[in-house]
Design a protein around this motif. Structure first.
Motif, PDB file in Angstrom:
ATOM      1  N   SER A 108       0.841  -1.145   0.085  1.00 56.70           N
ATOM      2  CA  SER A 108      -0.066  -0.085   0.009  1.00 56.70           C
ATOM      3  C   SER A 108       0.659   1.340   0.011  1.00 56.70           C
ATOM      4  CB  SER A 108      -0.968  -0.182   1.161  1.00 56.70           C
ATOM      5  OG  SER A 108      -1.687   1.164   1.193  1.00 56.70           O
ATOM      6  N   GLY A 109       0.420   2.333  -0.962  1.00 58.05           N
ATOM      7  CA  GLY A 109       1.410   3.420  -0.975  1.00 58.05           C
ATOM      8  C   GLY A 109       1.586   3.750  -2.298  1.00 58.05           C
ATOM      9  N   ASP A 110       2.559   4.846  -2.669  1.00 56.27           N
ATOM     10  CA  ASP A 110       2.887   5.009  -3.967  1.00 56.27           C
ATOM     11  C   ASP A 110       4.233   4.252  -4.412  1.00 56.27           C
ATOM     12  OD1 ASP A 110       1.450   7.966  -4.532  1.00 56.27           O
ATOM     13  OD2 ASP A 110       1.475   7.285  -2.495  1.00 56.27           O
ATOM     14  N   GLY A 131      -1.398   5.376  -7.303  1.00 58.88           N
ATOM     15  CA  GLY A 131      -0.267   6.232  -6.860  1.00 58.88           C
ATOM     16  C   GLY A 131       0.221   7.406  -7.852  1.00 58.88           C
ATOM     17  N   ASN A 132       0.795   8.457  -7.254  1.00 62.92           N
ATOM     18  CA  ASN A 132       1.671   9.155  -8.270  1.00 62.92           C
ATOM     19  C   ASN A 132       2.831   8.620  -8.650  1.00 62.92           C
ATOM     20  OD1 ASN A 132      -0.270  11.093  -8.493  1.00 62.92           O
ATOM     21  ND2 ASN A 132       0.703  12.383  -7.231  1.00 62.92           N
ATOM     22  N   ILE A 491      -3.006  10.111 -14.850  1.00 64.82           N
ATOM     23  CA  ILE A 491      -2.542  11.170 -13.846  1.00 64.82           C
ATOM     24  C   ILE A 491      -1.467  11.007 -13.080  1.00 64.82           C
ATOM     25  CG2 ILE A 491      -4.119  10.868 -12.154  1.00 64.82           C
ATOM     26  CD1 ILE A 491      -3.280  14.084 -13.651  1.00 64.82           C
ATOM     27  N   GLY A 492      -1.299   9.955 -12.619  1.00 65.68           N
ATOM     28  CA  GLY A 492      -0.004   9.586 -11.575  1.00 65.68           C
ATOM     29  C   GLY A 492       1.188   9.720 -12.273  1.00 65.68           C
ATOM     30  N   CYS A 493       1.343   9.227 -13.539  1.00 66.16           N
ATOM     31  CA  CYS A 493       2.377   9.127 -14.190  1.00 66.16           C
ATOM     32  C   CYS A 493       3.078  10.729 -14.600  1.00 66.16           C
ATOM     33  CB  CYS A 493       2.351   8.520 -15.806  1.00 66.16           C
ATOM     34  SG  CYS A 493       1.968   6.809 -15.688  1.00 66.16           S
ATOM     35  N   PHE A 494       1.842  11.471 -14.902  1.00 65.52           N
ATOM     36  CA  PHE A 494       2.324  12.962 -15.282  1.00 65.52           C
ATOM     37  C   PHE A 494       2.891  13.626 -13.873  1.00 65.52           C
ATOM     38  CE2 PHE A 494       0.603  17.602 -14.345  1.00 65.52           C
ATOM     39  CZ  PHE A 494       1.249  17.977 -15.278  1.00 65.52           C
ATOM     40  N   PRO A 509      -3.319  12.711  -1.027  1.00 63.04           N
ATOM     41  CA  PRO A 509      -4.147  11.727   0.036  1.00 63.04           C
ATOM     42  C   PRO A 509      -5.339  11.489  -0.516  1.00 63.04           C
ATOM     43  CG  PRO A 509      -3.101  13.691   1.070  1.00 63.04           C
ATOM     44  CD  PRO A 509      -2.847  13.838  -0.283  1.00 63.04           C
ATOM     45  N   THR A 510      -6.165  12.133  -1.366  1.00 66.41           N
ATOM     46  CA  THR A 510      -7.356  11.887  -1.788  1.00 66.41           C
ATOM     47  C   THR A 510      -7.333  10.629  -2.677  1.00 66.41           C
ATOM     48  OG1 THR A 510      -7.519  13.279  -3.665  1.00 66.41           O
ATOM     49  CG2 THR A 510      -8.333  14.210  -1.575  1.00 66.41           C
ATOM     50  N   LEU A 511      -6.309  10.206  -3.277  1.00 61.72           N
ATOM     51  CA  LEU A 511      -6.106   8.956  -3.998  1.00 61.72           C
ATOM     52  C   LEU A 511      -5.532   7.862  -3.225  1.00 61.72           C
ATOM     53  CD1 LEU A 511      -4.610  10.296  -7.585  1.00 61.72           C
ATOM     54  CD2 LEU A 511      -6.945   9.184  -6.928  1.00 61.72           C
ATOM     55  N   ASP A 512      -5.486   7.878  -1.973  1.00 58.83           N
ATOM     56  CA  ASP A 512      -4.923   6.836  -1.070  1.00 58.83           C
ATOM     57  C   ASP A 512      -6.013   5.680  -1.062  1.00 58.83           C
ATOM     58  OD1 ASP A 512      -3.400   6.424   1.702  1.00 58.83           O
ATOM     59  OD2 ASP A 512      -5.195   5.527   1.549  1.00 58.83           O
TER      60      ASP A 512
END
Length: 633
Positions: A108-110, A131-132, A491-494, A509-512
């Motif tokens: 869990s995480g990025d 994640g980003n 979007i995370g790739c960007f 955090p809103t994408l956690d």
């Protein structure tokens, strides 16, 4: 956070040293030059490239931030003392040894990582749930190259790729791409919640996680939802800043999402007597007439000042982007991320904001970009769902409450929220035509009519279940998935590539995973009830956010002064339009005459419609054109 990269010969042939050097790969070990190597993988960290962890025929590289290390230590039987100093690569290695490809379900995480099994000549690539982070791959002559960044491929000697026409059409018409494609036809993306296994000629991409399968969650008391949310969201925010020993920043608007993140982070940092550095874009020009005042606002500084004053440990840096031309901003963004984005109208202030953050010493920057579909969901779809399930008494009560709260006639609410989701396609298209003046995708994009026919865009949209008229649904979950794009969002790739280019870690955090699952699982009435929308976040932050912010029903628009900016930088826009028009491939996919028509209209009255056209048609078309000119001409 850095990135990972590698080059693998899928047939087991030796790689040429010159090719490794061309990719800036580390080619030396303790014994000197590697002369017979079938694979080379490495990490790109803050101090340059370095070699991976190697153990038991496995080689591991990663770019990771894990939220559940304690649980992993326990499951992998790693002593607590050792667990405190164990590297991310070592943790991934142990997890892969125990669970194989299923290890991704336990993180869990990025994060993103690669595992090369030397004995089996097998590559395993994986990305987090949402994640980003970024991960791409490219295969040519049975050689696979992967990297966290698109820039890596453009630096390969002799690399070239035609543009991906489907991706261009997606950008221009806000038609979500399939997740794997990029604007480079030969470079594929490893989408979120996916892993790739490559062995010989067999390269297989699989999805391992489905947000759509999240089970419903129900509590006995209404207050329990708020308590649970506060705990989960609070943990998601603090997990992203707890190990940060430098300045923490946030992109702060006057809306609920970034405000919720800011207050939660500031409260956590207050215990350590630390200050949260906020960055807020402010229009440099007057936004009168540019927006519908009943639903949108352009200058968010009033609300941000209220938030900072109430919290006490938020320092605000105002970003005016005074001398940054909006089209030059596109060029600067494409210099750092060689792929267009869906909201290019914001590019000029995004770059300026990140530059200011870097100058302030920020290494960790928080955002709340996906909050509209998670923590502050409005409840759209709930009223139609009540009608669909025959709960007429509850529907009547909600319509009456909303009517009173918004001073809107009940019949109007019934038509917009209940009737339109069930309207036949042809009726909704008539509504779009007369209400929004939209008869086709050509009305809200710069796409060329001939290009639509060439790639059979409408057939493609129909096949992928995309509605070009964006009709509301009688299903709250499905409406939110259209925004979140689980398993496909780019979007995370960007944000990963842009942040890396600036030396800043950007987290949302809103994408956690925990936050998203909770927000998707709870009942719709937690978001809309008694005439109150966005109910979950309003209740959770009552007393913590100023009333002016908490009960503001309008949404901010960061580039509300775009028409004035285009006027001020008229020569710059003209120059770029002329350059694009000289490019054959740009003329084929872009309706440049329409773009020029929008540009000419900026000399007239400023209206909400003109503001929209400048962003959706002119700026989006310019970004695609500039990208084609820079990387494909």
């Amino acid at each position: 956070m850095g990135g990972i990269a590698g080059i693998i010969d899928l047939q087991g042939r030796s790689l040429k040293t010159s090719r490794l050097r061309g990719m800036s790969a580390p080619v030396l070990d303790n014994e000197g030059l590697r002369r017979k190597i079938q694979a080379s993988i490495w990490q790109d960290g803050p101090h340059g490239n370095f070699l991976p962890l190697s153990e038991d025929h496995l080689v591991v590289v990663s770019a990771a931030r894990f939220d559940n290390k304690k649980a992993l230590f326990s499951s992998l039987k790693i002593p607590h003392g050792d667990g405190q100093v164990i590297s991310d690569n070592h943790l991934i290695l142990k997890a892969y040894q125990k669970w194989g490809s299923d290890c991704v379900k336990n993180f869990s995480g990025d994060w993103s990582f690669a595992v090369w099994h030397q004995e089996r000549q097998t590559l395993f690539l994986a990305r987090d749930h949402f994640g980003n982070t970024g991960l791409y791959f490219y295969i040519k002559n049975e050689v696979l190259i992967f990297s966290s960044f698109l820039k890596t491929f453009l630096d390969i000697p002799g690399f070239s790729s035609p543009p991906n026409e489907e991706y261009i059409a997606s950008l221009l018409t806000v038609f979500p791409p399939d997740g794997k494609c990029t604007i480079y036809k030969d470079i594929q993306r490893v989408p979120p919640a996916h892993y790739l296994i490559a062995r010989g000629n067999d390269v297989h991409l699989s999805r391992y996680y489905f947000l759509e399968n999240t089970p419903a969650l129900s509590f006995s008391r209404d207050e329990d939802y708020v308590d649970a949310f506060e705990e989960i969201f609070g943990q998601a925010v603090t997990d992203r800043i707890k190990d940060c020993d430098t300045t923490v920043g946030i992109t702060l608007s006057g809306g609920l999402d970034s405000s919720a993140v800011a207050v939660t982070a500031a409260d956590s940092m207050k215990k350590e007597h630390k200050t949260l550095q906020a960055f807020t874009h402010v229009p440099f020009y007057n936004t009168n007439g540019a927006l519908d005042k009943d639903t949108r606002f352009g200058d968010e500084s009033f609300y941000v000042k209220k938030i900072a004053a109430k919290t006490g440990n938020i320092e605000v840096d105002w970003v005016f982007s005074k001398n940054v031309g909006p089209v030059k901003g596109l060029d600067r963004l494409l210099d750092r991320v060689p792929e267009p984005i869906f909201s290019p109208v914001n590019s000029f202030w995004i770059i300026r904001l990140l530059e200011k953050a870097k100058k302030k010493g920020v290494c960790t920057l928080l955002t709340g970009q996906m909050g509209n579909a998670t923590i502050s969901w409005s409840g759209n779809g709930y009223l139609a769902a009540l009608a669909k399930t025959g709960r007429w008494f509850a529907l009547f009560n909600e319509l009456r409450s909303i009517s009173i709260a918004q001073s809107s006639p009940m019949w109007h609410l019934f038509v917009s929220s209940v009737c339109l989701p069930f309207a036949p396609d042809f009726l909704y298209q008539l509504y779009s035509k007369y209400r929004r003046s939209q008869r086709s995708v050509e009305d809200y994009s710069a796409i060329h009519p001939g290009f639509i026919k060439k790639i059979r865009l409408y057939d493609m949209m129909h096949h992928r279940g995309h509605d070009p008229f964006f009709q509301p649904m009688a299903d709250s979950r499905k409406m939110r998935y259209k925004i979140i794009l689980p398993g496909t969002s780019p979007i995370g790739c960007f944000w990963h590539e842009l942040g890396h280019s600036m030396g800043i870690r950007i987290w949302d955090p809103t994408l956690d995973k925990r936050v998203m699952e909770f927000c998707i699982a709870i009942p719709d009435d937690q978001y809309l009830k008694g005439g109150t929308d966005r109910r979950l976040v309003r209740r959770a932050f009552e007393g913590r956010l100023p009333c002016e912010v908490l009960w503001n029903h309008r949404k901010g628009m960061q580039a509300a002064d775009i028409v004035h900016r285009l006027r001020h930088h008229h020569n710059e826009v003209t120059e770029y339009l002329n350059k694009i028009e000289q490019l054959d491939m740009a003329r084929k996919c872009l309706d440049i005459n329409k773009m020029r028509g929008v540009f000419q209209s900026i000399s007239g009255p400023i209206t909400p419609g003109l503001t929209f056209s400048c962003g959706a048609i002119l700026m989006r078309g310019l970004m695609v054109g500039i990208c084609l000119q820079r990387y494909f001409s």
